[in-house]
Structure formats: C-alpha cells, structure tokens
Design a protein around this motif. Structure first.
Motif, PDB file in Angstrom:
ATOM      1  N   THR A  49      16.018  65.748  24.378  1.00 54.22           N
ATOM      2  CA  THR A  49      16.641  65.697  23.069  1.00 54.22           C
ATOM      3  C   THR A  49      15.507  65.580  22.069  1.00 54.22           C
ATOM      4  O   THR A  49      14.630  64.732  22.227  1.00 54.22           O
ATOM      5  N   GLY A  50      15.509  66.459  21.079  1.00 52.72           N
ATOM      6  CA  GLY A  50      14.487  66.423  20.041  1.00 52.72           C
ATOM      7  C   GLY A  50      15.061  65.850  18.763  1.00 52.72           C
ATOM      8  O   GLY A  50      16.153  66.227  18.339  1.00 52.72           O
ATOM      9  N   HIS A  51      14.329  64.930  18.166  1.00 52.22           N
ATOM     10  CA  HIS A  51      14.723  64.317  16.892  1.00 52.22           C
ATOM     11  C   HIS A  51      13.631  64.621  15.883  1.00 52.22           C
ATOM     12  O   HIS A  51      12.471  64.255  16.098  1.00 52.22           O
ATOM     13  N   GLY A  52      14.015  65.294  14.790  1.00 51.58           N
ATOM     14  CA  GLY A  52      13.040  65.665  13.776  1.00 51.58           C
ATOM     15  C   GLY A  52      13.308  65.013  12.445  1.00 51.58           C
ATOM     16  O   GLY A  52      14.461  64.804  12.063  1.00 51.58           O
ATOM     17  N   VAL A  53      12.230  64.702  11.736  1.00 52.38           N
ATOM     18  CA  VAL A  53      12.332  64.106  10.408  1.00 52.38           C
ATOM     19  C   VAL A  53      11.386  64.837   9.458  1.00 52.38           C
ATOM     20  O   VAL A  53      10.346  65.346   9.858  1.00 52.38           O
ATOM     21  N   ALA A  54      11.803  64.889   8.200  1.00 53.80           N
ATOM     22  CA  ALA A  54      10.982  65.417   7.118  1.00 53.80           C
ATOM     23  C   ALA A  54      11.265  64.560   5.892  1.00 53.80           C
ATOM     24  O   ALA A  54      12.378  64.061   5.718  1.00 53.80           O
ATOM     25  N   GLN A  55      10.261  64.374   5.072  1.00 58.11           N
ATOM     26  CA  GLN A  55      10.393  63.500   3.919  1.00 58.11           C
ATOM     27  C   GLN A  55      11.442  64.013   2.928  1.00 58.11           C
ATOM     28  O   GLN A  55      11.462  65.183   2.575  1.00 58.11           O
ATOM     29  N   GLY A  56      12.358  63.125   2.550  1.00 63.64           N
ATOM     30  CA  GLY A  56      13.339  63.425   1.526  1.00 63.64           C
ATOM     31  C   GLY A  56      14.593  64.152   1.980  1.00 63.64           C
ATOM     32  O   GLY A  56      15.435  64.483   1.154  1.00 63.64           O
ATOM     33  N   VAL A  57      14.718  64.427   3.286  1.00 57.77           N
ATOM     34  CA  VAL A  57      15.917  65.113   3.797  1.00 57.77           C
ATOM     35  C   VAL A  57      16.405  64.401   5.052  1.00 57.77           C
ATOM     36  O   VAL A  57      15.694  63.591   5.647  1.00 57.77           O
ATOM     37  N   GLY A  64      17.824  70.717  25.139  1.00 57.04           N
ATOM     38  CA  GLY A  64      17.593  71.801  26.082  1.00 57.04           C
ATOM     39  C   GLY A  64      16.680  71.382  27.212  1.00 57.04           C
ATOM     40  O   GLY A  64      16.651  70.212  27.603  1.00 57.04           O
ATOM     41  N   CYS A  65      15.920  72.360  27.705  1.00 49.18           N
ATOM     42  CA  CYS A  65      14.947  72.138  28.770  1.00 49.18           C
ATOM     43  C   CYS A  65      13.558  72.311  28.179  1.00 49.18           C
ATOM     44  O   CYS A  65      13.345  73.147  27.308  1.00 49.18           O
ATOM     45  N   VAL A  66      12.626  71.528  28.660  1.00 53.62           N
ATOM     46  CA  VAL A  66      11.253  71.613  28.179  1.00 53.62           C
ATOM     47  C   VAL A  66      10.313  71.370  29.357  1.00 53.62           C
ATOM     48  O   VAL A  66      10.654  70.644  30.302  1.00 53.62           O
ATOM     49  N   HIS A  67       9.140  71.970  29.302  1.00 55.31           N
ATOM     50  CA  HIS A  67       8.143  71.753  30.341  1.00 55.31           C
ATOM     51  C   HIS A  67       7.803  70.261  30.381  1.00 55.31           C
ATOM     52  O   HIS A  67       7.663  69.612  29.344  1.00 55.31           O
ATOM     53  N   SER A  68       7.677  69.717  31.553  1.00 56.06           N
ATOM     54  CA  SER A  68       7.455  68.275  31.737  1.00 56.06           C
ATOM     55  C   SER A  68       6.281  67.736  30.932  1.00 56.06           C
ATOM     56  O   SER A  68       6.305  66.599  30.471  1.00 56.06           O
ATOM     57  N   THR A  69       5.255  68.539  30.751  1.00 58.01           N
ATOM     58  CA  THR A  69       4.074  68.071  30.017  1.00 58.01           C
ATOM     59  C   THR A  69       4.329  67.914  28.524  1.00 58.01           C
ATOM     60  O   THR A  69       3.523  67.319  27.818  1.00 58.01           O
ATOM     61  N   SER A  70       5.448  68.431  28.023  1.00 54.90           N
ATOM     62  CA  SER A  70       5.774  68.320  26.595  1.00 54.90           C
ATOM     63  C   SER A  70       6.612  67.095  26.269  1.00 54.90           C
ATOM     64  O   SER A  70       6.884  66.825  25.097  1.00 54.90           O
ATOM     65  N   CYS A  71       7.035  66.347  27.277  1.00 55.45           N
ATOM     66  CA  CYS A  71       7.857  65.151  27.048  1.00 55.45           C
ATOM     67  C   CYS A  71       7.096  64.121  26.226  1.00 55.45           C
ATOM     68  O   CYS A  71       5.922  63.847  26.484  1.00 55.45           O
ATOM     69  N   GLY A  72       7.765  63.574  25.216  1.00 53.66           N
ATOM     70  CA  GLY A  72       7.181  62.520  24.401  1.00 53.66           C
ATOM     71  C   GLY A  72       6.258  63.008  23.302  1.00 53.66           C
ATOM     72  O   GLY A  72       5.730  62.203  22.544  1.00 53.66           O
ATOM     73  N   ARG A  73       6.080  64.292  23.194  1.00 52.34           N
ATOM     74  CA  ARG A  73       5.182  64.833  22.170  1.00 52.34           C
ATOM     75  C   ARG A  73       5.882  64.978  20.828  1.00 52.34           C
ATOM     76  O   ARG A  73       7.081  65.168  20.746  1.00 52.34           O
ATOM     77  N   GLU A  74       5.075  64.924  19.798  1.00 46.72           N
ATOM     78  CA  GLU A  74       5.549  65.150  18.435  1.00 46.72           C
ATOM     79  C   GLU A  74       4.922  66.454  17.956  1.00 46.72           C
ATOM     80  O   GLU A  74       3.708  66.614  18.007  1.00 46.72           O
ATOM     81  N   GLU A  75       5.769  67.398  17.519  1.00 50.50           N
ATOM     82  CA  GLU A  75       5.283  68.701  17.090  1.00 50.50           C
ATOM     83  C   GLU A  75       6.014  69.150  15.837  1.00 50.50           C
ATOM     84  O   GLU A  75       7.174  68.804  15.627  1.00 50.50           O
ATOM     85  N   PRO A  76       5.350  69.951  15.001  1.00 51.91           N
ATOM     86  CA  PRO A  76       6.019  70.473  13.807  1.00 51.91           C
ATOM     87  C   PRO A  76       6.977  71.616  14.167  1.00 51.91           C
ATOM     88  O   PRO A  76       6.678  72.435  15.037  1.00 51.91           O
ATOM     89  N   VAL A  77       8.148  71.633  13.515  1.00 54.35           N
ATOM     90  CA  VAL A  77       9.111  72.733  13.665  1.00 54.35           C
ATOM     91  C   VAL A  77       9.608  73.121  12.282  1.00 54.35           C
ATOM     92  O   VAL A  77       9.670  72.293  11.375  1.00 54.35           O
ATOM     93  N   GLN A  78       9.949  74.385  12.125  1.00 57.06           N
ATOM     94  CA  GLN A  78      10.484  74.894  10.867  1.00 57.06           C
ATOM     95  C   GLN A  78      12.007  74.935  10.942  1.00 57.06           C
ATOM     96  O   GLN A  78      12.565  75.413  11.927  1.00 57.06           O
ATOM     97  N   THR A  83       9.261  71.887   7.049  1.00 61.52           N
ATOM     98  CA  THR A  83       8.583  71.542   8.294  1.00 61.52           C
ATOM     99  C   THR A  83       8.978  70.122   8.678  1.00 61.52           C
ATOM    100  O   THR A  83       8.783  69.187   7.899  1.00 61.52           O
ATOM    101  N   TYR A  84       9.546  69.985   9.869  1.00 60.79           N
ATOM    102  CA  TYR A  84       9.967  68.693  10.396  1.00 60.79           C
ATOM    103  C   TYR A  84       8.996  68.255  11.484  1.00 60.79           C
ATOM    104  O   TYR A  84       8.445  69.088  12.205  1.00 60.79           O
TER     105      TYR A  84
END
Length: 120
Positions: A49-57, A64-78, A83-84
């Motif tokens: 489960t991905g939770h995204g935040v952006a200032q002021g919104v 979904g499914c994600v490669h195990s090595t990406s668990c716990g990472r914080e990444e920018p998404v549009q 950009t969250y």
C-alpha cells in the motif's frame, strides 16, 4: 457434519502464502477508499500500500505488487500535476493490502459460520 466444519475452516483460513501471491491493485487516487481488484504477484514481489503526501493538498494512495527491494522506500510520484512523496508499505499475506478492518473480518467470519450452520 465433519464436511461442514472442514468447509468452514477452509472459508475462515486464508490460502497458503506459498506459490502465487494475490494482492489488491488500484491506481493512484486521492479517494479515501481504494477498493481495487485482485492481481497476482511475481515470486520476488510483495503486496503493498502506497501513501503519498504533498504540501497543501490531501493524501493519495495506491495498492498492488512491488519488488521486495522497494518495500519501505519513499519515492516521488506525479498525480494531477503535483509531485507527491509516496512511501511504500509492504505486507506478506493473501490479499493483505485489502484494508479490511478487524471488525469487518469478524463480521464476515460470523456470517459465514451462520450460513454454514443453517446449510447443515
């Protein structure tokens, strides 16, 4: 009667985590609910489960499914031109990212038991 109890246990116990993993999938959304659909993950993937935040919104989520090595990472998404910062939280069970609350699960289990008992 024994067959009824076996059926009840099969309904109450999630499938084994060996073999194919199933998770809930839903696109990135700003909705508070993300009902999603079932999807199968690869051997080296986990449910997330991905939770995204952006200032002021408000926040965004996705699942979904994600490669195990990406668990716990914080990444920018549009999303919607902003950009969250999306943090991925993984889980390791059958449809574990579905978001059912314990009370919903208990209600479902109780209804299954009552229906099974009536059927017998």
């Amino acid at each position: 009667m024994v067959l009824g109890w076996l059926l009840f246990l099969a309904m109450a116990t999630p499938p084994s985590t060996t073999g194919t993993k199933e998770c809930i999938f839903c696109e990135l959304t700003d909705s508070t609910k993300c009902p999603g659909t079932h999807m199968r993950c690869g051997d080296d993937e986990d449910c997330f489960t991905g939770h995204g935040v952006a200032q002021g919104v408000g926040p965004v989520i996705n699942k979904g499914c994600v490669h195990s090595t990406s668990c716990g990472r914080e990444e920018p998404v549009q999303y919607m031109g902003l950009t969250y910062s999306l943090t991925t939280t993984c889980c390791y069970g059958f449809l574990c990212n579905g978001g059912s609350s314990p009370s919903e699960a208990a209600t479902s289990l109780a209804l299954s038991f009552l229906l099974l008992h009536h059927w017998l």
